[in-house]
Design a protein around this motif. Structure first.
Motif, PDB file in Angstrom:
ATOM      1  N   LEU A  12       0.666  -1.111   0.248  1.00  0.00           N
ATOM      2  CA  LEU A  12       0.191  -0.335  -0.088  1.00  0.00           C
ATOM      3  C   LEU A  12       0.423   1.073   0.033  1.00  0.00           C
ATOM      4  CD1 LEU A  12      -2.725  -1.153   2.687  1.00  0.00           C
ATOM      5  CD2 LEU A  12      -2.899  -1.084   0.232  1.00  0.00           C
ATOM      6  N   THR A  13       2.136   1.301   1.276  1.00  0.00           N
ATOM      7  CA  THR A  13       3.073   2.041   1.221  1.00  0.00           C
ATOM      8  C   THR A  13       3.804   2.517  -0.771  1.00  0.00           C
ATOM      9  OG1 THR A  13       3.096   2.029   3.139  1.00  0.00           O
ATOM     10  CG2 THR A  13       5.101   3.507   1.348  1.00  0.00           C
ATOM     11  N   TYR A  14       4.033   1.223  -1.032  1.00  0.00           N
ATOM     12  CA  TYR A  14       4.618   1.431  -2.375  1.00  0.00           C
ATOM     13  C   TYR A  14       3.785   2.410  -3.609  1.00  0.00           C
ATOM     14  CZ  TYR A  14       6.602   0.313  -6.867  1.00  0.00           C
ATOM     15  OH  TYR A  14       6.754   0.495  -8.839  1.00  0.00           O
ATOM     16  N   ILE A  15       2.347   1.500  -3.417  1.00  0.00           N
ATOM     17  CA  ILE A  15       1.376   2.445  -4.411  1.00  0.00           C
ATOM     18  C   ILE A  15       1.733   3.699  -3.751  1.00  0.00           C
ATOM     19  CG2 ILE A  15      -1.514   2.389  -5.262  1.00  0.00           C
ATOM     20  CD1 ILE A  15      -1.345  -0.571  -4.100  1.00  0.00           C
ATOM     21  N   HIS A  16       0.384   4.300  -3.022  1.00  0.00           N
ATOM     22  CA  HIS A  16       0.423   5.274  -3.103  1.00  0.00           C
ATOM     23  C   HIS A  16       2.125   6.755  -3.009  1.00  0.00           C
ATOM     24  CE1 HIS A  16       0.020   9.020   0.385  1.00  0.00           C
ATOM     25  NE2 HIS A  16       0.373   8.963   0.352  1.00  0.00           N
ATOM     26  N   ARG A  17       3.007   6.162  -2.552  1.00  0.00           N
ATOM     27  CA  ARG A  17       4.487   6.246  -3.257  1.00  0.00           C
ATOM     28  C   ARG A  17       4.715   6.590  -4.357  1.00  0.00           C
ATOM     29  NH1 ARG A  17       8.679   4.973   1.437  1.00  0.00           N
ATOM     30  NH2 ARG A  17       7.105   5.794   3.576  1.00  0.00           N
ATOM     31  N   HIS A  18       4.552   5.720  -5.399  1.00  0.00           N
ATOM     32  CA  HIS A  18       4.779   5.286  -6.923  1.00  0.00           C
ATOM     33  C   HIS A  18       3.496   5.297  -7.724  1.00  0.00           C
ATOM     34  CE1 HIS A  18       8.761   5.274  -5.406  1.00  0.00           C
ATOM     35  NE2 HIS A  18       7.574   4.324  -4.774  1.00  0.00           N
ATOM     36  N   PRO A  19       2.505   5.989  -7.204  1.00  0.00           N
ATOM     37  CA  PRO A  19       1.048   6.077  -8.245  1.00  0.00           C
ATOM     38  C   PRO A  19       1.709   5.271  -9.763  1.00  0.00           C
ATOM     39  CG  PRO A  19       1.091   8.580  -7.588  1.00  0.00           C
ATOM     40  CD  PRO A  19       2.548   7.856  -6.485  1.00  0.00           C
ATOM     41  N   GLN A  20       2.557   6.280 -10.585  1.00  0.00           N
ATOM     42  CA  GLN A  20       3.045   6.460 -11.714  1.00  0.00           C
ATOM     43  C   GLN A  20       3.481   4.643 -12.260  1.00  0.00           C
ATOM     44  OE1 GLN A  20       4.680   8.248  -9.681  1.00  0.00           O
ATOM     45  NE2 GLN A  20       6.938   7.659  -9.790  1.00  0.00           N
ATOM     46  N   GLN A  21       3.594   3.864 -11.411  1.00  0.00           N
ATOM     47  CA  GLN A  21       4.148   3.024 -11.833  1.00  0.00           C
ATOM     48  C   GLN A  21       3.500   1.709 -11.642  1.00  0.00           C
ATOM     49  OE1 GLN A  21       7.592   1.788 -12.823  1.00  0.00           O
ATOM     50  NE2 GLN A  21       7.678   4.502 -12.322  1.00  0.00           N
ATOM     51  N   VAL A  22       1.904   1.945 -10.750  1.00  0.00           N
ATOM     52  CA  VAL A  22       1.151   0.872 -11.073  1.00  0.00           C
ATOM     53  C   VAL A  22      -0.310   1.384 -11.680  1.00  0.00           C
ATOM     54  CG1 VAL A  22       1.595   0.654  -8.706  1.00  0.00           C
ATOM     55  CG2 VAL A  22      -0.015   2.410  -8.982  1.00  0.00           C
ATOM     56  N   ARG A  23      -0.770   0.377 -11.521  1.00  0.00           N
ATOM     57  CA  ARG A  23      -2.829   0.646 -13.249  1.00  0.00           C
ATOM     58  C   ARG A  23      -3.551   1.165 -12.184  1.00  0.00           C
ATOM     59  NH1 ARG A  23      -5.372  -3.599 -16.268  1.00  0.00           N
ATOM     60  NH2 ARG A  23      -3.251  -4.853 -15.169  1.00  0.00           N
ATOM     61  N   PHE A  24      -4.145   1.927 -11.740  1.00  0.00           N
ATOM     62  CA  PHE A  24      -5.770   1.338 -11.041  1.00  0.00           C
ATOM     63  C   PHE A  24      -7.270   1.374 -12.098  1.00  0.00           C
ATOM     64  CE2 PHE A  24      -2.683   4.875  -8.410  1.00  0.00           C
ATOM     65  CZ  PHE A  24      -3.281   4.455  -7.598  1.00  0.00           C
ATOM     66  N   ILE A  25      -7.482   0.400 -11.583  1.00  0.00           N
ATOM     67  CA  ILE A  25      -8.324  -0.267 -12.805  1.00  0.00           C
ATOM     68  C   ILE A  25     -10.141   0.465 -12.165  1.00  0.00           C
ATOM     69  CG2 ILE A  25      -9.709  -2.527 -13.528  1.00  0.00           C
ATOM     70  CD1 ILE A  25      -6.657  -3.979 -12.497  1.00  0.00           C
ATOM     71  N   ARG A  26     -10.415   1.246 -12.948  1.00  0.00           N
ATOM     72  CA  ARG A  26     -11.881   1.897 -13.072  1.00  0.00           C
ATOM     73  C   ARG A  26     -12.801   0.383 -12.188  1.00  0.00           C
ATOM     74  NH1 ARG A  26     -14.346   6.646 -13.378  1.00  0.00           N
ATOM     75  NH2 ARG A  26     -16.745   6.162 -13.834  1.00  0.00           N
ATOM     76  N   GLN A  27     -13.610   1.089 -10.966  1.00  0.00           N
ATOM     77  CA  GLN A  27     -14.318  -0.352 -10.379  1.00  0.00           C
ATOM     78  C   GLN A  27     -15.899   0.790 -10.620  1.00  0.00           C
ATOM     79  OE1 GLN A  27     -14.435  -3.045  -9.633  1.00  0.00           O
ATOM     80  NE2 GLN A  27     -11.844  -3.193 -10.269  1.00  0.00           N
ATOM     81  N   ARG A  28     -16.927  -0.066 -10.632  1.00  0.00           N
ATOM     82  CA  ARG A  28     -18.409  -0.095 -10.881  1.00  0.00           C
ATOM     83  C   ARG A  28     -18.664   0.874  -8.945  1.00  0.00           C
ATOM     84  NH1 ARG A  28     -21.350  -3.943 -14.730  1.00  0.00           N
ATOM     85  NH2 ARG A  28     -20.131  -2.932 -16.708  1.00  0.00           N
ATOM     86  N   ASN A  29     -18.465  -0.192  -8.712  1.00  0.00           N
ATOM     87  CA  ASN A  29     -18.758  -0.079  -7.356  1.00  0.00           C
ATOM     88  C   ASN A  29     -17.920   1.294  -6.924  1.00  0.00           C
ATOM     89  OD1 ASN A  29     -20.297  -2.148  -7.146  1.00  0.00           O
ATOM     90  ND2 ASN A  29     -18.398  -2.963  -6.418  1.00  0.00           N
ATOM     91  N   SER A  30     -18.814   2.314  -6.107  1.00  0.00           N
ATOM     92  CA  SER A  30     -18.250   4.060  -5.366  1.00  0.00           C
ATOM     93  C   SER A  30     -16.984   4.030  -4.306  1.00  0.00           C
ATOM     94  CB  SER A  30     -19.363   3.983  -5.471  1.00  0.00           C
ATOM     95  OG  SER A  30     -20.178   4.318  -4.473  1.00  0.00           O
ATOM     96  N   ASN A  31     -17.252   2.569  -3.707  1.00  0.00           N
ATOM     97  CA  ASN A  31     -16.377   2.100  -2.203  1.00  0.00           C
ATOM     98  C   ASN A  31     -15.119   1.447  -2.811  1.00  0.00           C
ATOM     99  OD1 ASN A  31     -18.509  -0.209  -3.010  1.00  0.00           O
ATOM    100  ND2 ASN A  31     -18.313  -0.139  -0.119  1.00  0.00           N
TER     101      ASN A  31
END
Length: 109
Positions: A12-31
């Motif tokens: 989780l810390t890696y994702i937070h610090r390196h958002p350009q290195q990961v892929r955010f996958i759009r979800q239908r659920n808002s939460n």
């Protein structure tokens, strides 16, 4: 509980610090927020926390929420929910070998 490990915190810390290195996958659920993390990221005990071809689902315990609230809030802020806060966080993890990707999904309830 696997979700309350240092390994999960480190990812989780890696994702937070390196958002350009990961892929955010759009979800239908808002939460819900889903992230694909390259398997080149070092993860301790990846076979336990990110099982290949399977999903591992756990509710984060209260100690994890209290200790890591600021970090979790950054992910909550990326959801499309109309809620002002959350009481529980569920984490789903897995490994998709064909895509060389660790899957991380956070669900805020």
């Amino acid at each position: 509980m696997a979700s309350n490990s240092d390994s999960i915190y480190n990812v989780l810390t890696y994702i937070h610090r390196h958002p350009q290195q990961v892929r955010f996958i759009r979800q239908r659920n808002s939460n819900v927020i889903t992230i694909g993390v390259p398997d080149t990221v070092s993860v301790a005990n990846a076979d336990i926390y990110f099982p290949a071809g399977h999903l591992l689902v756990n509710r984060m315990d209260e100690n994890f929420l209290a200790k890591n609230g600021d970090l979790l809030n950054t992910f909550f802020d990326q959801t499309r929910t109309s809620k002002l806060d959350y009481r529980e966080v569920w984490i789903t993890t897995g490994y998709v070998p064909e895509e060389h990707t660790y899957l991380v999904e956070l669900s805020f309830e």
